[in-house]
Design a protein around this motif. Structure first.
Motif, PDB file in Angstrom:
ATOM      1  N   THR A   1       0.791  -1.235   0.000  1.00  0.00           N
ATOM      2  CA  THR A   1       0.000   0.000   0.000  1.00  0.00           C
ATOM      3  C   THR A   1       0.827   1.291   0.000  1.00  0.00           C
ATOM      4  O   THR A   1       0.254   2.371   0.014  1.00  0.00           O
ATOM      5  CB  THR A   1      -0.934   0.030   1.229  1.00  0.00           C
ATOM      6  N   ASN A   2       2.148   1.181  -0.029  1.00  0.00           N
ATOM      7  CA  ASN A   2       2.984   2.383   0.000  1.00  0.00           C
ATOM      8  C   ASN A   2       3.052   2.990  -1.401  1.00  0.00           C
ATOM      9  O   ASN A   2       3.834   2.551  -2.247  1.00  0.00           O
ATOM     10  CB  ASN A   2       4.387   2.038   0.515  1.00  0.00           C
ATOM     11  N   VAL A   3       2.206   3.988  -1.637  1.00  0.00           N
ATOM     12  CA  VAL A   3       2.061   4.573  -2.968  1.00  0.00           C
ATOM     13  C   VAL A   3       3.376   5.176  -3.462  1.00  0.00           C
ATOM     14  O   VAL A   3       3.755   5.007  -4.627  1.00  0.00           O
ATOM     15  CB  VAL A   3       0.947   5.649  -2.970  1.00  0.00           C
ATOM     16  N   GLU A   4       4.076   5.860  -2.589  1.00  0.00           N
ATOM     17  CA  GLU A   4       5.343   6.492  -2.971  1.00  0.00           C
ATOM     18  C   GLU A   4       6.423   5.460  -3.289  1.00  0.00           C
ATOM     19  O   GLU A   4       7.101   5.535  -4.307  1.00  0.00           O
ATOM     20  CB  GLU A   4       5.828   7.412  -1.844  1.00  0.00           C
ATOM     21  N   GLN A   5       6.566   4.480  -2.404  1.00  0.00           N
ATOM     22  CA  GLN A   5       7.610   3.465  -2.561  1.00  0.00           C
ATOM     23  C   GLN A   5       7.378   2.591  -3.785  1.00  0.00           C
ATOM     24  O   GLN A   5       8.319   2.073  -4.390  1.00  0.00           O
ATOM     25  CB  GLN A   5       7.693   2.601  -1.293  1.00  0.00           C
ATOM     26  N   ALA A   6       6.114   2.426  -4.162  1.00  0.00           N
ATOM     27  CA  ALA A   6       5.783   1.596  -5.322  1.00  0.00           C
ATOM     28  C   ALA A   6       6.406   2.145  -6.605  1.00  0.00           C
ATOM     29  O   ALA A   6       6.692   1.389  -7.537  1.00  0.00           O
ATOM     30  CB  ALA A   6       4.267   1.500  -5.486  1.00  0.00           C
TER      31      ALA A   6
ATOM     32  N   GLU B   1      -7.646   3.762  13.775  1.00  0.00           N
ATOM     33  CA  GLU B   1      -6.737   3.896  14.914  1.00  0.00           C
ATOM     34  C   GLU B   1      -5.554   2.948  14.813  1.00  0.00           C
ATOM     35  O   GLU B   1      -4.652   2.968  15.650  1.00  0.00           O
ATOM     36  CB  GLU B   1      -7.500   3.661  16.229  1.00  0.00           C
ATOM     37  N   PHE B   2      -5.535   2.121  13.763  1.00  0.00           N
ATOM     38  CA  PHE B   2      -4.471   1.121  13.592  1.00  0.00           C
ATOM     39  C   PHE B   2      -3.555   1.480  12.419  1.00  0.00           C
ATOM     40  O   PHE B   2      -3.969   2.146  11.474  1.00  0.00           O
ATOM     41  CB  PHE B   2      -5.079  -0.262  13.325  1.00  0.00           C
ATOM     42  N   GLY B   3      -2.332   0.993  12.481  1.00  0.00           N
ATOM     43  CA  GLY B   3      -1.424   1.093  11.343  1.00  0.00           C
ATOM     44  C   GLY B   3      -0.941   2.503  11.059  1.00  0.00           C
ATOM     45  O   GLY B   3      -1.001   3.405  11.891  1.00  0.00           O
ATOM     46  N   HIS B   4      -0.440   2.689   9.827  1.00  0.00           N
ATOM     47  CA  HIS B   4       0.073   3.987   9.380  1.00  0.00           C
ATOM     48  C   HIS B   4      -0.931   4.608   8.428  1.00  0.00           C
ATOM     49  O   HIS B   4      -1.246   4.037   7.395  1.00  0.00           O
ATOM     50  CB  HIS B   4       1.419   3.813   8.671  1.00  0.00           C
ATOM     51  N   ASN B   5      -1.430   5.790   8.757  1.00  0.00           N
ATOM     52  CA  ASN B   5      -2.380   6.469   7.880  1.00  0.00           C
ATOM     53  C   ASN B   5      -2.401   7.964   8.201  1.00  0.00           C
ATOM     54  O   ASN B   5      -1.833   8.407   9.199  1.00  0.00           O
ATOM     55  CB  ASN B   5      -3.777   5.851   8.013  1.00  0.00           C
ATOM     56  N   PHE B   6      -3.035   8.724   7.347  1.00  0.00           N
ATOM     57  CA  PHE B   6      -3.067  10.179   7.465  1.00  0.00           C
ATOM     58  C   PHE B   6      -3.674  10.630   8.797  1.00  0.00           C
ATOM     59  O   PHE B   6      -3.173  11.555   9.444  1.00  0.00           O
ATOM     60  CB  PHE B   6      -3.877  10.756   6.292  1.00  0.00           C
ATOM     61  N   PHE B   7      -4.745   9.986   9.199  1.00  0.00           N
ATOM     62  CA  PHE B   7      -5.433  10.313  10.453  1.00  0.00           C
ATOM     63  C   PHE B   7      -4.459  10.240  11.627  1.00  0.00           C
ATOM     64  O   PHE B   7      -4.355  11.195  12.432  1.00  0.00           O
ATOM     65  CB  PHE B   7      -6.585   9.318  10.638  1.00  0.00           C
ATOM     66  N   LYS B   8      -3.718   9.146  11.726  1.00  0.00           N
ATOM     67  CA  LYS B   8      -2.780   8.976  12.837  1.00  0.00           C
ATOM     68  C   LYS B   8      -1.599   9.938  12.729  1.00  0.00           C
ATOM     69  O   LYS B   8      -1.079  10.412  13.736  1.00  0.00           O
ATOM     70  CB  LYS B   8      -2.293   7.522  12.895  1.00  0.00           C
TER      71      LYS B   8
ATOM     72  N   GLY C   1     -11.084  13.551  -2.580  1.00  0.00           N
ATOM     73  CA  GLY C   1     -11.583  12.180  -2.474  1.00  0.00           C
ATOM     74  C   GLY C   1     -12.477  12.072  -1.252  1.00  0.00           C
ATOM     75  O   GLY C   1     -13.063  13.065  -0.819  1.00  0.00           O
ATOM     76  N   THR C   2     -12.559  10.871  -0.673  1.00  0.00           N
ATOM     77  CA  THR C   2     -13.375  10.692   0.523  1.00  0.00           C
ATOM     78  C   THR C   2     -12.623   9.898   1.580  1.00  0.00           C
ATOM     79  O   THR C   2     -12.328   8.719   1.363  1.00  0.00           O
ATOM     80  CB  THR C   2     -14.699   9.964   0.210  1.00  0.00           C
ATOM     81  N   PRO C   3     -12.297  10.524   2.714  1.00  0.00           N
ATOM     82  CA  PRO C   3     -11.712   9.765   3.828  1.00  0.00           C
ATOM     83  C   PRO C   3     -12.700   8.675   4.255  1.00  0.00           C
ATOM     84  O   PRO C   3     -13.906   8.927   4.378  1.00  0.00           O
ATOM     85  CB  PRO C   3     -11.550  10.822   4.926  1.00  0.00           C
TER      86      PRO C   3
ATOM     87  N   TYR D   1      -6.462  18.670   3.047  1.00  0.00           N
ATOM     88  CA  TYR D   1      -6.532  19.826   3.948  1.00  0.00           C
ATOM     89  C   TYR D   1      -7.822  19.787   4.765  1.00  0.00           C
ATOM     90  O   TYR D   1      -7.818  19.995   5.983  1.00  0.00           O
ATOM     91  CB  TYR D   1      -6.448  21.134   3.140  1.00  0.00           C
ATOM     92  N   ASP D   2      -8.952  19.518   4.081  1.00  0.00           N
ATOM     93  CA  ASP D   2     -10.240  19.432   4.771  1.00  0.00           C
ATOM     94  C   ASP D   2     -10.216  18.337   5.845  1.00  0.00           C
ATOM     95  O   ASP D   2     -10.766  18.506   6.938  1.00  0.00           O
ATOM     96  CB  ASP D   2     -11.365  19.114   3.778  1.00  0.00           C
ATOM     97  N   PHE D   3      -9.598  17.225   5.501  1.00  0.00           N
ATOM     98  CA  PHE D   3      -9.497  16.086   6.413  1.00  0.00           C
ATOM     99  C   PHE D   3      -8.722  16.500   7.675  1.00  0.00           C
ATOM    100  O   PHE D   3      -9.166  16.278   8.809  1.00  0.00           O
ATOM    101  CB  PHE D   3      -8.809  14.933   5.685  1.00  0.00           C
ATOM    102  N   ALA D   4      -7.568  17.130   7.467  1.00  0.00           N
ATOM    103  CA  ALA D   4      -6.751  17.582   8.600  1.00  0.00           C
ATOM    104  C   ALA D   4      -7.489  18.617   9.437  1.00  0.00           C
ATOM    105  O   ALA D   4      -7.461  18.582  10.678  1.00  0.00           O
ATOM    106  CB  ALA D   4      -5.433  18.165   8.086  1.00  0.00           C
ATOM    107  N   GLU D   5      -8.186  19.534   8.762  1.00  0.00           N
ATOM    108  CA  GLU D   5      -8.929  20.584   9.460  1.00  0.00           C
ATOM    109  C   GLU D   5     -10.016  19.989  10.353  1.00  0.00           C
ATOM    110  O   GLU D   5     -10.228  20.440  11.484  1.00  0.00           O
ATOM    111  CB  GLU D   5      -9.547  21.542   8.438  1.00  0.00           C
ATOM    112  N   GLU D   6     -10.702  18.963   9.851  1.00  0.00           N
ATOM    113  CA  GLU D   6     -11.762  18.322  10.630  1.00  0.00           C
ATOM    114  C   GLU D   6     -11.184  17.647  11.876  1.00  0.00           C
ATOM    115  O   GLU D   6     -11.747  17.761  12.974  1.00  0.00           O
ATOM    116  CB  GLU D   6     -12.501  17.289   9.761  1.00  0.00           C
ATOM    117  N   ILE D   7     -10.065  16.967  11.713  1.00  0.00           N
ATOM    118  CA  ILE D   7      -9.427  16.289  12.850  1.00  0.00           C
ATOM    119  C   ILE D   7      -9.036  17.310  13.921  1.00  0.00           C
ATOM    120  O   ILE D   7      -9.341  17.148  15.107  1.00  0.00           O
ATOM    121  CB  ILE D   7      -8.180  15.505  12.390  1.00  0.00           C
TER     122      ILE D   7
END
Length: 289
Positions: free
Chosen positions: A70-75, A162-169, A189-191, A226-232
């Protein structure tokens, strides 16, 4: 009478990923289901012999494939590895499911699309991935469709939990130490809360609906990162203490679709499910954490 007699047996691959952990968290709520969890160490889906051994020891009604690169950059730097897991590994699973007469539930991505559309992506839209991760995931989808009749391919987007590596965490962690964050507005997109996706998958199995094929599932609404981060930060009450800056030019190795909001009309029509708006799901997760 043995209560386990009629249980539906399910193999979950990639169980240490965030979706796998969300499935494990709610499994006890589904007494009719018997889930067997395998992480990448327990079962490497690129190893045909290992898959055969797992199926030899058990007969599964369903396989939920959460195993993925799932690592988009590393792929972009190691596309062979991404394709080995996301395409070849998926092919191995599909072939095993065909032999064992198991239904495969496979998780795919909005990144199979190029993002050039300005309206919701439906299941009928023709994929055209613009990065190696998306190409590898599309190849996996194609193997499934070539090999199996009994399958559900579920495309989702911007998965977090709440698990793993993701933008939310990442935002949660940075909010503890940073006073300024610069977040891109160039993608929409849609979180999607992986807990919501996990519930949908297990409900799908219980419904016993055999309308196989490709489905889109994400939370409702649309947002930029940005919207996602702002909501958090808003829910955390930290918008006054952390300066949030917008940028439309955040350099990445991988090209990303500018617009990848998925239509949920098909999944709603076929399975009659109710879905959470993405902002509600963010709030619920933060309150329960």
């Amino acid at each position: 009478m043995n209560k386990n007699f009629s249980k539906i047996k399910i193999l979950v691959t990639g169980s240490n990923g965030q979706l796998g952990q969300c499935l494990r968290k709610i499994a006890h709520n589904y007494s009719a289901l018997e889930l067997h969890f395998y992480n990448s160490t327990d079962l490497d889906i690129t190893n045909k012999d290992a898959i055969c051994q797992v199926f030899k020891d058990n007969s599964y009604d369903f396989v939920i494939n959460c195993a993925a690169y799932t690592n988009v950059e590393q792929a972009e730097k190691e596309p062979e590895k991404a394709f080995h897991i996301n395409a070849d590994g998926v092919k191995n699973l599909a072939e095993a499911c065909k032999k064992q007469n198991s239904t495969l539930i496979h998780i795919s991505t909005d990144y199979v699309f190029d993002g050039k559309k300005d309206s919701l992506y439906t299941e009928e839209d023709i994929p055209n991935p613009i990065n190696e991760y998306g190409k590898s995931k599309l190849a996996g989808e194609q193997f499934i469709q070539e090999i199996l009749d009994s399958f559900f391919i579920i495309r989702t987007s911007w998965l977090y939990s709440e698990f793993g590596h993701n933008f939310f965490k990442t935002i949660l962690k940075k909010s503890e130490t940073e006073t300024e964050l610069t977040i891109t507005t160039s993608e929409k997109g849609t979180p999607t809360n992986a807990n919501d996706l996990a519930k949908f998958i297990l409900d799908l199995i219980l419904i016993d609906n055999q309308k196989y094929g490709i489905y889109h599932f994400s939370n409702l609404g649309e947002a930029t990162w940005y919207d996602f981060a702002e909501e958090i930060l808003s829910v955390l009450g930290k918008l006054d203490t952390i300066m949030l800056k917008k940028t439309d030019n955040y350099p990445t190795s991988a090209k990303r679709p500018k617009y990848s909001v998925l239509s949920k009309e098909k999944v709603k029509k076929v399975f009659h499910i109710s879905q959470n708006n993405w902002t509600n799901s963010v709030r619920m997760l933060l309150k329960s954490s």
